[in-house]
Scaffold this active site. Structure first.
Site, PDB file in Angstrom:
ATOM      1  N   GLY A 151       0.840  -1.196   0.000  1.00 11.08           N
ATOM      2  CA  GLY A 151       0.000   0.000   0.000  1.00 11.08           C
ATOM      3  C   GLY A 151       0.870   1.239   0.000  1.00 11.08           C
ATOM      4  O   GLY A 151       2.043   1.191  -0.393  1.00 11.08           O
TER       5      GLY A 151
ATOM      6  N   GLU B  93       4.289  10.842  -4.911  1.00  9.79           N
ATOM      7  CA  GLU B  93       3.559   9.854  -5.721  1.00  9.79           C
ATOM      8  C   GLU B  93       2.154  10.367  -6.035  1.00  9.79           C
ATOM      9  O   GLU B  93       1.402  10.727  -5.134  1.00  9.79           O
ATOM     10  CB  GLU B  93       3.465   8.527  -4.955  1.00  9.79           C
ATOM     11  CG  GLU B  93       2.854   7.430  -5.797  1.00  9.79           C
ATOM     12  CD  GLU B  93       2.658   6.128  -5.034  1.00  9.79           C
ATOM     13  OE1 GLU B  93       2.167   6.175  -3.889  1.00  9.79           O
ATOM     14  OE2 GLU B  93       2.966   5.063  -5.597  1.00  9.79           O
TER      15      GLU B  93
ATOM     16  N   THR C 236       3.066   4.589   1.261  1.00 18.73           N
ATOM     17  CA  THR C 236       4.160   4.761   2.221  1.00 18.73           C
ATOM     18  C   THR C 236       3.651   5.314   3.557  1.00 18.73           C
ATOM     19  O   THR C 236       4.115   4.894   4.627  1.00 18.73           O
ATOM     20  CB  THR C 236       5.248   5.665   1.602  1.00 18.73           C
ATOM     21  OG1 THR C 236       5.785   4.967   0.468  1.00 18.73           O
ATOM     22  CG2 THR C 236       6.367   5.968   2.574  1.00 18.73           C
ATOM     23  N   ALA C 237       2.667   6.221   3.511  1.00 17.04           N
ATOM     24  CA  ALA C 237       2.140   6.794   4.760  1.00 17.04           C
ATOM     25  C   ALA C 237       1.509   5.693   5.614  1.00 17.04           C
ATOM     26  O   ALA C 237       1.740   5.624   6.836  1.00 17.04           O
ATOM     27  CB  ALA C 237       1.108   7.878   4.446  1.00 17.04           C
ATOM     28  N   THR C 238       0.752   4.798   4.984  1.00 14.48           N
ATOM     29  CA  THR C 238       0.146   3.691   5.747  1.00 14.48           C
ATOM     30  C   THR C 238       1.231   2.742   6.238  1.00 14.48           C
ATOM     31  O   THR C 238       1.166   2.228   7.365  1.00 14.48           O
ATOM     32  CB  THR C 238      -0.861   2.902   4.867  1.00 14.48           C
ATOM     33  OG1 THR C 238      -1.644   3.826   4.124  1.00 14.48           O
ATOM     34  CG2 THR C 238      -1.761   2.030   5.700  1.00 14.48           C
TER      35      THR C 238
ATOM     36  N   CYS D  94       1.864   0.534  -9.099  1.00 15.33           N
ATOM     37  CA  CYS D  94       2.991   1.077  -8.333  1.00 15.33           C
ATOM     38  C   CYS D  94       4.256   1.156  -9.188  1.00 15.33           C
ATOM     39  O   CYS D  94       5.163   1.917  -8.886  1.00 15.33           O
ATOM     40  CB  CYS D  94       3.235   0.231  -7.094  1.00 15.33           C
ATOM     41  SG  CYS D  94       3.481  -1.505  -7.495  1.00 15.33           S
TER      42      CYS D  94
HETATM   43  P1  NDP Z   1      -3.273   2.342   1.275  1.00 13.15           P
HETATM   44  O1  NDP Z   1      -1.981   2.408   1.993  1.00 13.15           O
HETATM   45  O2  NDP Z   1      -4.261   3.404   1.476  1.00 13.15           O
HETATM   46  O3  NDP Z   1      -4.029   0.976   1.618  1.00 13.15           O
HETATM   47  C1  NDP Z   1      -3.440  -0.301   1.440  1.00 13.15           C
HETATM   48  C2  NDP Z   1      -4.178  -1.295   2.309  1.00 13.15           C
HETATM   49  O4  NDP Z   1      -3.946  -0.982   3.678  1.00 13.15           O
HETATM   50  C3  NDP Z   1      -5.688  -1.254   2.122  1.00 13.15           C
HETATM   51  O5  NDP Z   1      -6.225  -2.554   2.277  1.00 13.15           O
HETATM   52  C4  NDP Z   1      -6.115  -0.349   3.269  1.00 13.15           C
HETATM   53  O6  NDP Z   1      -7.449  -0.548   3.614  1.00 13.15           O
HETATM   54  C5  NDP Z   1      -5.174  -0.827   4.360  1.00 13.15           C
HETATM   55  N1  NDP Z   1      -4.969   0.108   5.464  1.00 13.15           N
HETATM   56  C6  NDP Z   1      -5.143   1.459   5.499  1.00 13.15           C
HETATM   57  N2  NDP Z   1      -4.834   1.939   6.731  1.00 13.15           N
HETATM   58  C7  NDP Z   1      -4.451   0.876   7.486  1.00 13.15           C
HETATM   59  C8  NDP Z   1      -4.011   0.708   8.827  1.00 13.15           C
HETATM   60  N3  NDP Z   1      -3.887   1.734   9.674  1.00 13.15           N
HETATM   61  N4  NDP Z   1      -3.710  -0.528   9.255  1.00 13.15           N
HETATM   62  C9  NDP Z   1      -3.794  -1.583   8.419  1.00 13.15           C
HETATM   63  N5  NDP Z   1      -4.232  -1.499   7.153  1.00 13.15           N
HETATM   64  C10 NDP Z   1      -4.532  -0.286   6.675  1.00 13.15           C
HETATM   65  O7  NDP Z   1      -2.895   2.162  -0.251  1.00 13.15           O
HETATM   66  P2  NDP Z   1      -3.883   2.131  -1.473  1.00 13.15           P
HETATM   67  O8  NDP Z   1      -4.894   1.043  -1.289  1.00 13.15           O
HETATM   68  O9  NDP Z   1      -4.331   3.515  -1.748  1.00 13.15           O
HETATM   69  O10 NDP Z   1      -2.901   1.611  -2.629  1.00 13.15           O
HETATM   70  C11 NDP Z   1      -2.136   2.445  -3.397  1.00 13.15           C
HETATM   71  C12 NDP Z   1      -0.711   2.483  -2.852  1.00 13.15           C
HETATM   72  O11 NDP Z   1      -0.166   1.185  -2.856  1.00 13.15           O
HETATM   73  C13 NDP Z   1       0.205   3.326  -3.713  1.00 13.15           C
HETATM   74  O12 NDP Z   1       1.025   4.093  -2.886  1.00 13.15           O
HETATM   75  C14 NDP Z   1       1.029   2.297  -4.447  1.00 13.15           C
HETATM   76  O13 NDP Z   1       2.280   2.763  -4.872  1.00 13.15           O
HETATM   77  C15 NDP Z   1       1.135   1.222  -3.435  1.00 13.15           C
HETATM   78  N6  NDP Z   1       1.442  -0.040  -4.072  1.00 13.15           N
HETATM   79  C16 NDP Z   1       2.676  -0.582  -3.886  1.00 13.15           C
HETATM   80  C17 NDP Z   1       3.008  -1.756  -4.527  1.00 13.15           C
HETATM   81  C18 NDP Z   1       4.329  -2.402  -4.305  1.00 13.15           C
HETATM   82  O14 NDP Z   1       4.466  -3.572  -4.641  1.00 13.15           O
HETATM   83  N7  NDP Z   1       5.314  -1.725  -3.761  1.00 13.15           N
HETATM   84  C19 NDP Z   1       2.073  -2.434  -5.428  1.00 13.15           C
HETATM   85  C20 NDP Z   1       0.809  -1.758  -5.538  1.00 13.15           C
HETATM   86  C21 NDP Z   1       0.518  -0.600  -4.875  1.00 13.15           C
HETATM   87  P3  NDP Z   1      -8.583   0.420   3.009  1.00 13.15           P
HETATM   88  O15 NDP Z   1      -8.361   0.524   1.551  1.00 13.15           O
HETATM   89  O16 NDP Z   1      -9.794  -0.330   3.353  1.00 13.15           O
HETATM   90  O17 NDP Z   1      -8.399   1.714   3.721  1.00 13.15           O
END
Ligand code: NDP
Length: 480
Positions: free
Chosen positions: A226, A384, A228-230, A282
C-alpha cells in the site's frame, strides 16, 4: 445489491456489528453493493479460527497443501471472465486488462507457490569434519496479509499464496475500495475444499479492520502492500511488537530514455508504463527523462500516441483507459495537476476530468495527462500521484539523469531504454530502485524477488524468499 460477506472459519458471514457500507462502482459513481464494516471483533474471530487450524494445516503434507492450492488456481482459470468482469466493475480498470493481466497472474501466483513448496530445500554446512549445521524453516503461525486496490486479486494472491503454501494460516484484508474479487475468491476456496480457518478474509476499512490485524498479538508476521504513509503507521504499530514485516510501498519511478534507444519500442512501451490501469500501478514510470537530442521527437510522438488512447466504459473491449478507482483518488490526482501548474509546468496533453455519457455519466474519468517544463525537485516530481499523469524532462549526461532519477525518497522501479549494453549495465547499477527494466517494462519472472529501496519499502515478495518470510528460521549445530 450484492452483499459481500466475511470469510471466517470456512463460512461466509456477516460482521459481528451487522454494519455494512457502500461498494461504489467508479465507472458509474454509484453504489452497487455492500461491504462489511468489520472491526476488531471480526478480526479476533478470524484470528482464533486461524490459530485453531494452524496445527493441522502446518503439519499437512506439502503435497496435500499444494494440491488444494492447484485446485484453487484451476477454479480461478475456470472463472476468468467472471472474475475479470468483477474486478473491472470494482476498480474501474478496462475489462481487457483484468482478463489479460490481473486474473491470469492471480492464478499464476497460486500455481507458482503451490509447486515451489514441493521443491523447498534448506541449507547444511559441514565444519571441518567436526560438525554439521543445518537450517530449518517452520511456518511462523497466523499471519496478516493486507493488500491495496490497484491490482486487487493479483496482489492479494501474491501474499496469501506463499503463506498458505508454507503452512501458515492467514487473516487477510483486501482494500475496501475493491473487495469483490477477494469475496469471489473466498467462494472458490470453499469449493476447492480449503479446510475451515486456513484462510480468513475480513472486509472493512483500513484504520479499523486493517489496524486490528496489525495490532493482534497472535498475528506473527505482516505482509502489507500500500502507500508509504500507511506503511509508516504499520511499522510504528508492528515494530515494537517485533512482528516480521514485509512492506511494499509507493513509488515515483523514473523512465530513462537515451537517444540511442529503439525509438518505436521506447515510445510504445512508455505509453503502457505511463497509462496502464490509468497509471494506478505502483511500477508505472511517472517521470520520463529523455536525452536532449531525442527530446522534441519523443515528446511529439508520445503526445500523438497518448491522444489516440481510448478512454471510456471499462466494460467496452475497445477501452484503453477506464475510471479512476474512487472519487477521493480522482480529486487527489486533480489537485496534483493544479500543483503542477502552480509549479510552472505546462500541460501539453489532458489535465481535465472527463464527463462521459450514458451509463458512465457520473463516473470518475480523467484524461491521460502529460506535463513538461518542471524541475526534477518540485513536489509534482517528488510525490507519488498514482494516476494517469506523467512529466517529461530533458537531460544531457548520464550523471545528470542519475541524479534526477535518484532524487526522490522512493526507490521502487526504473526503466532504461538504450541499445548500448555497457551503458545499460552501468546505469542499472547506479539507479536506486528495487527493480530495473532495460528495454522492457512489467516483465515478471516469479522466481525473482520483488520489492523496493528507500521509502518504497522493506522486505521482498515473490521468489522463494516469500516462502522464507512466512517461517521461523532455526540453525541446528551437531558436533560429530
Ligand atoms: P493504502 O496504503 O491506502 O491501503 C493499502 C491497504 O492498507 C488497504 O487494504 C487499506 O485498507 C489498508 N490500510 C489502510 N490503513 C491501514 C491501517 N492503519 N492498518 C492496516 N491497514 C490499513 O494504499 P492504497 O490502497 O491507496 O494503494 C495504493 C498504494 O499502494 C500506492 O502508494 C502504491 O504505490 C502502493 N502499491 C505498492 C506496490 C508495491 O508492490 N510496492 C504495489 C501496488 C501498490 P482500506 O483501503 O480499506 O483503507
Amino acid at each position: 445489491m450484492e452483499k459481500i460477506l466475511n470469510y471466517i472459519n470456512g463460512t461466509l458471514t456477516e460482521p459481528v456489528n451487522g454494519n455494512f457500507f457502500n461498494n461504489i462502482n467508479p465507472a458509474e459513481g454509484k453504489p452497487y453493493g455492500l461491504i462489511p464494516d468489520s472491526n476488531k471483533e471480526d478480526v479476533a474471530q478470524a484470528t482464533a479460527a486461524a490459530k485453531h487450524t494452524f496445527a493441522a494445516w502446518s503439519t499437512t503434507p506439502a503435497r496435500n497443501r499444494s494440491s488444494i492450492l492447484i485446485k484453487i488456481a484451476k477454479l480461478i482459470e475456470r472463472d476468468l471472465d467472471k472474475l475479470a468482469l468483477a474486478e473491472s466493475i470494482d476498480q474501474g480498470k478496462p475489462v481487457t486488462l483484468a482478463k489479460s493481466l490481473d486474473i491470469p497472474r492471480a492464478a499464476a501466483n497460486i500455481r507458482f507457490y503451490a509447486t515451489a513448496i514441493l521443491h523447498e530445500s534448506s541449507e547444511a554446512h559441514f565444519t571441518d569434519n567436526e560438525a554439521i549445521n543445518y537450517t530449518q524453516h517452520t511456518p511462523i503461525g497466523v499471519v496478516g496479509c493486507i493488500s491495496p486496490w490497484n491490482l486487487p486479486l493479483y496482489l492479494f494472491t501474491w501474499k496469501i499464496a506463499p503463506a498458505l503454501a508454507v503452512g501458515c494460516t492467514v487473516v487477510a484484508k483486501p482494500s475496501e475500495i475493491t473487495p469483490m474479487t477477494a469475496y469471489l475468491f473466498s467462494k472458490l476456496c470453499i469449493e476447492a475444499g480449503l479446510p475451515a480457518g486456513v484462510l480468513n478474509i475480513v472486509h472493512g476499512v483500513g484504520a479499523k479492520a486493517g489496524q486490528a490485524i496489525i495490532e493482534h498479538p497472535e498475528i506473527k508476521a505482516i505482509s502489507f502492500t500500500g502507500g508509504t504513509a500507511t506503511g509508516k503507521i504499520i511499522a510504528a504499530t508492528a515494530g515494537p511488537m517485533f512482528k516480521k514485516l514485509s512492506l511494499e510501498l509507493g513509488g515515483k519511478n523514473p523512465n530513462i530514455i537515451f537517444a540511442d534507444c529503439d525509438f518505436e519500442k521506447a515510445v510504445t512501451t512508455s505509453i503502457q508504463s505511463s497509462f496502464s490501469n490509468q497509471g494506478e500501478i505502483c511500477l508505472c514510470g511517472s517521470r520520463i527523462f529523455v536525452e536532449r537530442p531525442l527530446y522534441e521527437k519523443f515528446v511529439a510522438a508520445f503526445k500523438v500516441r497518448t491522444e489516440a488512447l481510448v478512454m471510456g466504459d471499462p466494460l467496452d473491449e475497445k477501452t484503453n483507459l477506464g475510471a479512476i478507482a474512487s472519487e477521493t483518488h480522482l480529486n487527489k490526482i486533480l489537485s496534483y495537476i493544479e500543483l503542477a501548474k502552480q509549479e510552472g509546468g505546462t500541460i501539453i496533453q489532458g489535465g481535465n476530468q472527463v464527463k462521459l455519457t450514458g451509463r458512465c455519466a457520473d463516473g470518475y474519468f480523467l484524461e491521460p495527462t502529460i506535463i513538461t517544463g518542471l524541475s526534477h525537485t518540485c513536489r509534482t516530481n517528488q510525490e507519488e500521484i498514482f494516476g494517469p499523469v506523467v512529466t517529461i524532462m530533458p537531460f544531457d549526461t548520464e550523471e545528470e539523469v542519475l541524479q534526477y532519477a535518484n532524487s526522490t525518497t522512493y526507490g521502487l522501479a526504473a526503466t532504461i531504454w538504450t541499445e548500448n549494453l555497457k551503458r545499460a549495465h552501468r546505469v542499472a547499477a547506479e539507479v536506486k530502485s528495487g527493480i530495473v527494466w532495460v528495454n522492457c517494462w512489467l516483465f515478471r519472472d516469479l522466481r525473482t524477488p520483488f520489492g523496493g529501496m528507500k521509502q518504497s519499502g522493506i522486505g521482498r515478495e515473490g521468489g522463494f524468499e516469500a516462502l522464507k518470510f512466512f517461517t521461523d528460521e532455526k540453525n541446528v549445530c551437531i558436533k560429530f
